[in-house]
Design an enzyme around this catalytic site. Structure first.
Site, short mmCIF file in Angstrom:
data_model
loop_
_atom_site.label_atom_id
_atom_site.label_comp_id
_atom_site.label_asym_id
_atom_site.label_seq_id
_atom_site.Cartn_x
_atom_site.Cartn_y
_atom_site.Cartn_z
CG ASP A 65 -1.87 1.14 1.30
OD1 ASP A 65 -1.66 2.15 0.58
OD2 ASP A 65 -2.84 1.07 2.07
CE1 TYR A 157 -6.25 9.34 -11.88
CE2 TYR A 157 -6.85 10.78 -13.70
CZ TYR A 157 -6.17 9.67 -13.22
OH TYR A 157 -5.42 8.90 -14.08
CB THR A 192 -9.00 -1.40 -19.05
OG1 THR A 192 -9.81 -0.42 -18.36
CG2 THR A 192 -7.62 -0.83 -19.31
#
Length: 277
Positions: A65, A157, A192
Site C-alpha cells: 500500500d 484525480y 480496459t
C-alpha cells in the site's frame, strides 16, 4: 516488440497487478528485464508474477500500500534483496473514483491524493535514494492527460496528476546530476474492461473516442512502449519530460469527431466531412 536493450536490468513497478502497470511489467519481462511486480492486492501481483515466470522471466510479487511510507521502504529493501539493485522504476499505482467537486467528501479527496500523489512520492523516494547513491537509474511516473488539463467529476484525480507532473520535474532537477533520470508518461483513456464497464457506451463513443484525433482508445501495451523507451539508454538525455501518449487528445482545442473541422461552414458545405457514424 522493439528491443530497448534493457535485458538484465531490474524493474520495480507499482500498480503492476493490472492495467497499464501489468502491460509494462509484461513487456519489460519480454525484453529480458527482471521484474518486481508490486500491487496493493496480493492476488493480482502474484497472478502477474506467476504468469511472467511461466514465460521464462525472472519475476517476484510484492504487496504494498503506497500510502504507508515504512512499508514502501521495507518493500524496496525486500525487492533488492531478492532481485538485486533496482535499475528502473515505474510508479503506476493510482485510483480515480469519480465524484462531483461540490459534494466530494474529505475522505474521497484525501484517499485519492494519498494514493496518487503522496503514495507516489513515498514509493519513489526509497528507490531514488538508492539510485542516487549508486549514481545511476531511471524512473517513469504515470501521470495522465488529466494532469495537463481538467476533468469534470475528477477534481481530486486531476489535482493529483498535476501534482505528479510537478513532482516528476522537481525530482528530475534534484537527481539528474546524480545520474538518475525522472520522466512522466501521460496516458489518455486506455481501453480496459474496467473502462468499458464503468463508462456509458454513448459517452465512451460520442465524448471520449469522438475527441481523440486517432479515433480510438489506447491499448495498455501502447503505454508500455513509450515507458520502456524512457527507461532505456535511447532516452539517456531525456529528463524531466512529460510524454503525452493520448492519440492527440491534448494536442489542441475544440476537437470533435476525431479531429474533423466541424467549425468550418465552408468545408461542411463543400462536403469535406460526411456525417459521423
Amino acid at each position: 516488440m522493439i528491443d530497448w536493450n534493457l535485458r538484465g536490468r531490474t524493474l520495480f513497478v507499482t500498480g503492476g497487478g493490472s492495467g497499464i502497470g501489468r502491460a509494462i511489467a509484461t513487456e519489460a519481462a519480454r525484453g529480458g528485464m527482471t521484474v518486481a511486480v508490486v500491487d496493493a492486492l496480493a492476488e493480482r501481483a502474484t497472478e502477474v508474477a506467476e504468469e511472467l515466470k511461466a514465460s521464462g522471466a525472472n519475476a517476484q510479487a510484492f504487496t504494498l500500500d503506497v500510502r504507508d511510507a515504512a512499508a514502501c521502504e521495507r518493500t524496496v529493501a525486500a525487492a533488492e534483496a531478492a532481485l538485486g539493485p533496482i535499475d528502473a522504476m515505474v510508479a503506476c499505482a493510482g485510483i480515480s473514483p469519480p465524484a462531483p467537486a461540490h459534494s466530494m467528501s474529505d475522505e474521497v479527496w484525501t484517499r485519492c491524493l494519498d494514493v496518487n500523489l503522496s503514495g507516489m512520492f513515498r514509493s519513489v523516494q526509497p528507490v531514488g535514494r538508492r539510485m542516487v547513491s549508486r549514481g545511476r537509474g531511471a524512473i517513469v511516473t504515470i501521470a495522465s492527460v488529466d494532469g495537463l488539463g481538467g476533468h469534470a467529476g475528477r477534481a481530486h484525480y486531476s489535482a493529483s496528476k498535476h501534482g505528479v507532473i510537478g513532482l516528476t520535474r522537481a525530482l528530475a532537477i534534484e537527481w539528474g546530476r546524480h545520474g538518475v533520470r525522472v520522466n512522466a508518461v501521460a496516458p489518455g483513456v486506455v481501453d480496459t474492461p474496467l473502462v468499458r464497464a464503468n463508462l456509458p457506451a454513448d459517452h465512451l463513443q460520442h465524448a471520449m473516442i469522438d475527441r481523440v484525433p486517432m479515433g480510438r482508445l489506447a491499448q495498455a501495451p501502447e503505454q508500455a512502449g513509450p515507458t520502456l523507451f524512457l527507461l532505456s539508454d535511447a532516452a539517456s538525455y531525456v529528463n524531466g519530460a512529460v510524454l503525452a501518449v493520448d492519440g492527440g487528445t491534448s494536442a489542441g482545442y475544440f476537437t470533435r469527431w476525431n479531429g474533423a473541422d466541424l467549425g468550418s461552414r465552408a468545408l461542411l458545405e463543400a462536403g469535406a466531412y460526411s456525417a459521423p457514424e
